[in-house]
Design a protein around this motif. Sequence first.
Motif, PDB file in Angstrom:
ATOM      1  N   THR A 253       0.835  -1.202   0.000  1.00  0.00           N
ATOM      2  CA  THR A 253       0.000   0.000   0.000  1.00  0.00           C
ATOM      3  C   THR A 253       0.868   1.248   0.000  1.00  0.00           C
ATOM      4  O   THR A 253       0.593   2.221  -0.725  1.00  0.00           O
ATOM      5  N   THR A 254       1.918   1.233   0.807  1.00  0.00           N
ATOM      6  CA  THR A 254       2.846   2.357   0.857  1.00  0.00           C
ATOM      7  C   THR A 254       3.557   2.537  -0.474  1.00  0.00           C
ATOM      8  O   THR A 254       3.741   3.656  -0.962  1.00  0.00           O
ATOM      9  N   ALA A 255       3.961   1.423  -1.084  1.00  0.00           N
ATOM     10  CA  ALA A 255       4.628   1.496  -2.381  1.00  0.00           C
ATOM     11  C   ALA A 255       3.718   2.129  -3.424  1.00  0.00           C
ATOM     12  O   ALA A 255       4.148   2.989  -4.210  1.00  0.00           O
ATOM     13  N   ALA A 256       2.456   1.723  -3.452  1.00  0.00           N
ATOM     14  CA  ALA A 256       1.513   2.293  -4.420  1.00  0.00           C
ATOM     15  C   ALA A 256       1.343   3.790  -4.198  1.00  0.00           C
ATOM     16  O   ALA A 256       1.272   4.568  -5.162  1.00  0.00           O
ATOM     17  N   ARG A 257       1.298   4.202  -2.936  1.00  0.00           N
ATOM     18  CA  ARG A 257       1.171   5.631  -2.652  1.00  0.00           C
ATOM     19  C   ARG A 257       2.410   6.390  -3.112  1.00  0.00           C
ATOM     20  O   ARG A 257       2.301   7.475  -3.702  1.00  0.00           O
ATOM     21  N   GLU A 278      15.610  -4.041  -6.266  1.00  0.00           N
ATOM     22  CA  GLU A 278      14.504  -3.571  -7.088  1.00  0.00           C
ATOM     23  C   GLU A 278      13.771  -4.740  -7.731  1.00  0.00           C
ATOM     24  O   GLU A 278      12.545  -4.714  -7.886  1.00  0.00           O
ATOM     25  N   PHE A 279      14.522  -5.788  -8.100  1.00  0.00           N
ATOM     26  CA  PHE A 279      13.908  -6.952  -8.739  1.00  0.00           C
ATOM     27  C   PHE A 279      12.918  -7.638  -7.798  1.00  0.00           C
ATOM     28  O   PHE A 279      11.796  -7.985  -8.179  1.00  0.00           O
ATOM     29  N   ALA A 280      13.347  -7.855  -6.547  1.00  0.00           N
ATOM     30  CA  ALA A 280      12.463  -8.515  -5.579  1.00  0.00           C
ATOM     31  C   ALA A 280      11.216  -7.674  -5.325  1.00  0.00           C
ATOM     32  O   ALA A 280      10.100  -8.210  -5.211  1.00  0.00           O
ATOM     33  N   PHE A 281      11.400  -6.368  -5.242  1.00  0.00           N
ATOM     34  CA  PHE A 281      10.257  -5.473  -5.051  1.00  0.00           C
ATOM     35  C   PHE A 281       9.299  -5.561  -6.235  1.00  0.00           C
ATOM     36  O   PHE A 281       8.078  -5.670  -6.063  1.00  0.00           O
ATOM     37  N   ALA A 282       9.837  -5.489  -7.457  1.00  0.00           N
ATOM     38  CA  ALA A 282       8.999  -5.520  -8.657  1.00  0.00           C
ATOM     39  C   ALA A 282       8.205  -6.824  -8.738  1.00  0.00           C
ATOM     40  O   ALA A 282       7.021  -6.831  -9.116  1.00  0.00           O
ATOM     41  N   LYS A 286       4.136  -6.854  -8.577  1.00  0.00           N
ATOM     42  CA  LYS A 286       3.350  -7.420  -9.676  1.00  0.00           C
ATOM     43  C   LYS A 286       2.431  -8.523  -9.177  1.00  0.00           C
ATOM     44  O   LYS A 286       1.299  -8.670  -9.659  1.00  0.00           O
ATOM     45  N   ARG A 287       2.887  -9.302  -8.200  1.00  0.00           N
ATOM     46  CA  ARG A 287       2.051 -10.356  -7.634  1.00  0.00           C
ATOM     47  C   ARG A 287       0.793  -9.774  -7.000  1.00  0.00           C
ATOM     48  O   ARG A 287      -0.298 -10.338  -7.109  1.00  0.00           O
ATOM     49  N   ASP A 288       0.913  -8.607  -6.369  1.00  0.00           N
ATOM     50  CA  ASP A 288      -0.231  -7.986  -5.696  1.00  0.00           C
ATOM     51  C   ASP A 288      -1.092  -7.158  -6.631  1.00  0.00           C
ATOM     52  O   ASP A 288      -2.322  -7.138  -6.516  1.00  0.00           O
ATOM     53  N   PHE A 289      -0.470  -6.419  -7.554  1.00  0.00           N
ATOM     54  CA  PHE A 289      -1.199  -5.455  -8.375  1.00  0.00           C
ATOM     55  C   PHE A 289      -1.421  -5.910  -9.816  1.00  0.00           C
ATOM     56  O   PHE A 289      -2.152  -5.264 -10.559  1.00  0.00           O
ATOM     57  N   GLY A 290      -0.776  -6.997 -10.213  1.00  0.00           N
ATOM     58  CA  GLY A 290      -0.985  -7.512 -11.553  1.00  0.00           C
ATOM     59  C   GLY A 290      -0.116  -6.890 -12.625  1.00  0.00           C
ATOM     60  O   GLY A 290      -0.085  -7.366 -13.754  1.00  0.00           O
ATOM     61  N   VAL A 291       0.595  -5.817 -12.295  1.00  0.00           N
ATOM     62  CA  VAL A 291       1.492  -5.147 -13.243  1.00  0.00           C
ATOM     63  C   VAL A 291       2.758  -4.739 -12.499  1.00  0.00           C
ATOM     64  O   VAL A 291       2.742  -4.550 -11.276  1.00  0.00           O
ATOM     65  N   PRO A 293       5.741  -2.275 -11.074  1.00  0.00           N
ATOM     66  CA  PRO A 293       5.591  -0.919 -10.514  1.00  0.00           C
ATOM     67  C   PRO A 293       5.776   0.181 -11.551  1.00  0.00           C
ATOM     68  O   PRO A 293       5.084   1.212 -11.491  1.00  0.00           O
ATOM     69  N   GLY A 294       6.692  -0.002 -12.514  1.00  0.00           N
ATOM     70  CA  GLY A 294       6.875   1.017 -13.534  1.00  0.00           C
ATOM     71  C   GLY A 294       5.632   1.192 -14.386  1.00  0.00           C
ATOM     72  O   GLY A 294       5.226   2.323 -14.709  1.00  0.00           O
ATOM     73  N   THR A 295       4.999   0.087 -14.751  1.00  0.00           N
ATOM     74  CA  THR A 295       3.756   0.146 -15.530  1.00  0.00           C
ATOM     75  C   THR A 295       2.644   0.772 -14.717  1.00  0.00           C
ATOM     76  O   THR A 295       1.844   1.567 -15.225  1.00  0.00           O
ATOM     77  N   TYR A 296       2.567   0.407 -13.440  1.00  0.00           N
ATOM     78  CA  TYR A 296       1.543   0.987 -12.559  1.00  0.00           C
ATOM     79  C   TYR A 296       1.672   2.503 -12.523  1.00  0.00           C
ATOM     80  O   TYR A 296       0.668   3.227 -12.646  1.00  0.00           O
TER      81      TYR A 296
END
Length: 303
Positions: A253-257, A278-282, A286-291, A293-296
């Motif tokens: 949630t924090t990342a999306a914000r 960055e790879f582990a984060f991405a 993607k597992r949570d949001f479907g895309v 982070p850069g695409t989001y």
Amino acid sequence: MDVLADVVTAMKTGPASSGRTEVRGPWGLRFEGSVGAGFHLVLQGTAWLLTPDADPIQLGPGDAVLLPRGLEHALADHPDSPITDFDPAVDFDPETVSQGPGARALLLCGTYRLDRERPHPVLSKLPDVVVVPADPGRHRSLHTAISMMGEELDAQRPGAAAVVPALVDALLVLILRAWFENNDCPTDRGWARALTDPAVVQSLELIHERPGAAWTVADLAADVGLSRAAFARRFTEAVGEPPLTYLSRWRMTTAARLLRDHDRPLATVAKEIGYTSEFAFAKAFKRDFGVPPGTYRKQLIPV
């Protein structure tokens, strides 16, 4: 760290919209379902709230209504009054939308733009309709804000255009706080308990203040003065999920914000929420949001 304020800030995806509506009976306004959270304040007069699968609810001066999932509903001066479709984006008139011979009512109606794809449990666990009745002996901040909005809108005083939006922004937290206080029971599960149980709220404050820290259940338990088992049980009963599950949710949630509100590099965002690469984060994002982070982030940029 104020957990409730932090949650509301994270869930907002844009400014609230609201408008003054003055009506005289007979009147009835149908609000279609929306992607946001609808709200209504009865500033003067009375109204009935009509929803598809529940009995009508009578509202009086100072009552506040929140519809967290944007449920289709109607407001009317009487349950049997004719209902007309009402689009707040089109039909809000600064003077009146219905001029009849009956009693006058002054309403403030609007919508909060909230993240509906990943709602926080504070919001997702709420009922479809939240009503906080006026109660002179409780929730003084909420009712003071409602009273101020009524005065500003009714008198159309200079500066009202700046005062009312600020009050509307504060209103969401005030309604939620009043709802949890009204429904709090120490033996109940849910966020009413989570926000009042000292040990649970202290651990939530730690998570919200430092989502990137390498928290363990043992660390959080020690910080709030409980054994690991007792803390895990108390937290899970109140919040509805185990501590580390909530931590993972809040990190995303924090990342999306951060992606929505800032232009920080993805590596910086990853580090702030506790990922070493960055790879582990991405991958987790993607597992949570479907895309990725850069695409989001690109999807949020207006064309």
